[in-house]
Design a protein around this motif. Sequence first.
Motif, PDB file in Angstrom:
ATOM      1  N   ARG A 282      -4.441  50.468 -12.621  1.00  0.00           N
ATOM      2  CA  ARG A 282      -3.520  51.428 -13.253  1.00  0.00           C
ATOM      3  C   ARG A 282      -2.341  50.739 -13.913  1.00  0.00           C
ATOM      4  N   SER A 283      -2.023  49.531 -13.466  1.00  0.00           N
ATOM      5  CA  SER A 283      -0.867  48.820 -14.020  1.00  0.00           C
ATOM      6  C   SER A 283      -1.186  48.056 -15.302  1.00  0.00           C
ATOM      7  N   ARG A 285      -1.765  46.971 -19.000  1.00  0.00           N
ATOM      8  CA  ARG A 285      -1.319  47.422 -20.323  1.00  0.00           C
ATOM      9  C   ARG A 285      -2.490  47.628 -21.260  1.00  0.00           C
ATOM     10  N   ALA A 286      -3.597  46.976 -20.999  1.00  0.00           N
ATOM     11  CA  ALA A 286      -4.802  47.155 -21.805  1.00  0.00           C
ATOM     12  C   ALA A 286      -6.006  46.827 -20.939  1.00  0.00           C
ATOM     13  N   ILE A 287      -7.057  47.626 -21.118  1.00  0.00           N
ATOM     14  CA  ILE A 287      -8.369  47.325 -20.535  1.00  0.00           C
ATOM     15  C   ILE A 287      -9.387  47.513 -21.651  1.00  0.00           C
ATOM     16  N   TRP A 288      -9.932  46.409 -22.133  1.00  0.00           N
ATOM     17  CA  TRP A 288     -10.967  46.415 -23.173  1.00  0.00           C
ATOM     18  C   TRP A 288     -12.303  46.103 -22.503  1.00  0.00           C
ATOM     19  N   ILE A 289     -13.299  46.953 -22.724  1.00  0.00           N
ATOM     20  CA  ILE A 289     -14.634  46.752 -22.167  1.00  0.00           C
ATOM     21  C   ILE A 289     -15.647  46.937 -23.282  1.00  0.00           C
ATOM     22  N   CYS A 310     -12.994  52.327 -13.353  1.00  0.00           N
ATOM     23  CA  CYS A 310     -11.578  52.261 -13.743  1.00  0.00           C
ATOM     24  C   CYS A 310     -10.994  53.652 -13.905  1.00  0.00           C
ATOM     25  N   GLU A 311     -11.713  54.527 -14.586  1.00  0.00           N
ATOM     26  CA  GLU A 311     -11.201  55.870 -14.833  1.00  0.00           C
ATOM     27  C   GLU A 311     -11.114  56.672 -13.540  1.00  0.00           C
ATOM     28  N   THR A 312     -12.081  56.487 -12.652  1.00  0.00           N
ATOM     29  CA  THR A 312     -12.011  57.153 -11.342  1.00  0.00           C
ATOM     30  C   THR A 312     -10.798  56.674 -10.553  1.00  0.00           C
ATOM     31  N   ALA A 313     -10.435  55.402 -10.751  1.00  0.00           N
ATOM     32  CA  ALA A 313      -9.260  54.841 -10.081  1.00  0.00           C
ATOM     33  C   ALA A 313      -7.950  55.288 -10.729  1.00  0.00           C
ATOM     34  N   THR A 316      -6.293  53.614 -17.302  1.00  0.00           N
ATOM     35  CA  THR A 316      -6.582  53.949 -18.691  1.00  0.00           C
ATOM     36  C   THR A 316      -7.392  52.830 -19.328  1.00  0.00           C
ATOM     37  N   VAL A 317      -8.624  53.113 -19.720  1.00  0.00           N
ATOM     38  CA  VAL A 317      -9.435  52.160 -20.477  1.00  0.00           C
ATOM     39  C   VAL A 317      -9.055  52.331 -21.943  1.00  0.00           C
TER      40      VAL A 317
END
Length: 351
Positions: A282-283, A285-289, A310-313, A316-317
Amino acid sequence: MTFVPPDIGPPWARPLAGRLDVHAIDSPALRGNALGDPHVRPLAVYVPPGAEDAGALPVIYVIQGFTGQLDRWAARSTLRPTYLELVDDLFADPAVPRALVAHVDAWTSIGGSQFVDSPATGRYATYLCEDVVSFVDAHYATRADRDHRGIAGKSSGGYGAMVNAMLRPDVFGALATHAGDACFETCYLHDEAASVRALRESYDGSWENFLADLRSRPAMSKGTDGDILNSYAMAACYSADPDGTVHHPIDPATGVLDDEVWARWQAWDPVRMAPRHAEALRSMRAIWIDAGTRDEWFLDLGAQAFRDACETAGATVTHFELFDAGHGGIEYRYPLALRHLAERLAAATFR
């Protein structure tokens, strides 16, 4: 990192708009590693044009795939620019925020480290998060905090990006994974079965016989080398005892899955790690998959599963994409993620 004088021109070479600084790091974390691999490692830092006037910069750490080593970033595929030329092209655009790109070498004599600490390979997570990061912060004008550090990689490098972002959110504040190892039951078990068959047919069911044979001849000269080496290295990273004993999830004598060892592997699966590290995710700044829809290791399924985890957690993806490709030849994707990370890490605030 090249045989060609830089003034000879394309397609062999061309001057960079930025520059590439190559260093040697003497890593305390890697001294005395179980494999006896070097503790002095190369580090290549790309410095974009205009960096001198840009003040303190974010840093994106790029980590390699399995069997990779630092000098391979300069390799040229048929009719394509090199990875380093792609990075230089990206930062030649003045609209892209300035960032340093640090290329980390985590080669091992069994093919890779998965960027985790293991008694069978070495303390590669500590090396990355402590030795390398502190070196870069000491030698460059960086924005030396986690909100301005990202980590990116493909395959095993994508795995390392996911895992180290989760385990060390004090160090990294953004991640990009290209076809990173995830959803272990879909990406690993077919290789495990192939390895057991090859061990039975050629090595009397013995991992030690395989390793001795591999070291006696040109590596990867047998068709089964890749499967067996990958299987051995993953076990060395995920299921080694404190004394360095490596345990394998499939018994080569019977072909039966060892539930206890497999559970140790699953504990390292990013999909299963995500609920335990929800706050770290959740912390970010960016999650690129991203991943190719024809990935030979089914890492498109792993990408989907990690996105959902990630989204369940509650994370933000910021970018998810499945694109038409297999596992290899996707270096053209890296600058897309680097730009995304640079933009998010350069921002003064995070939403």
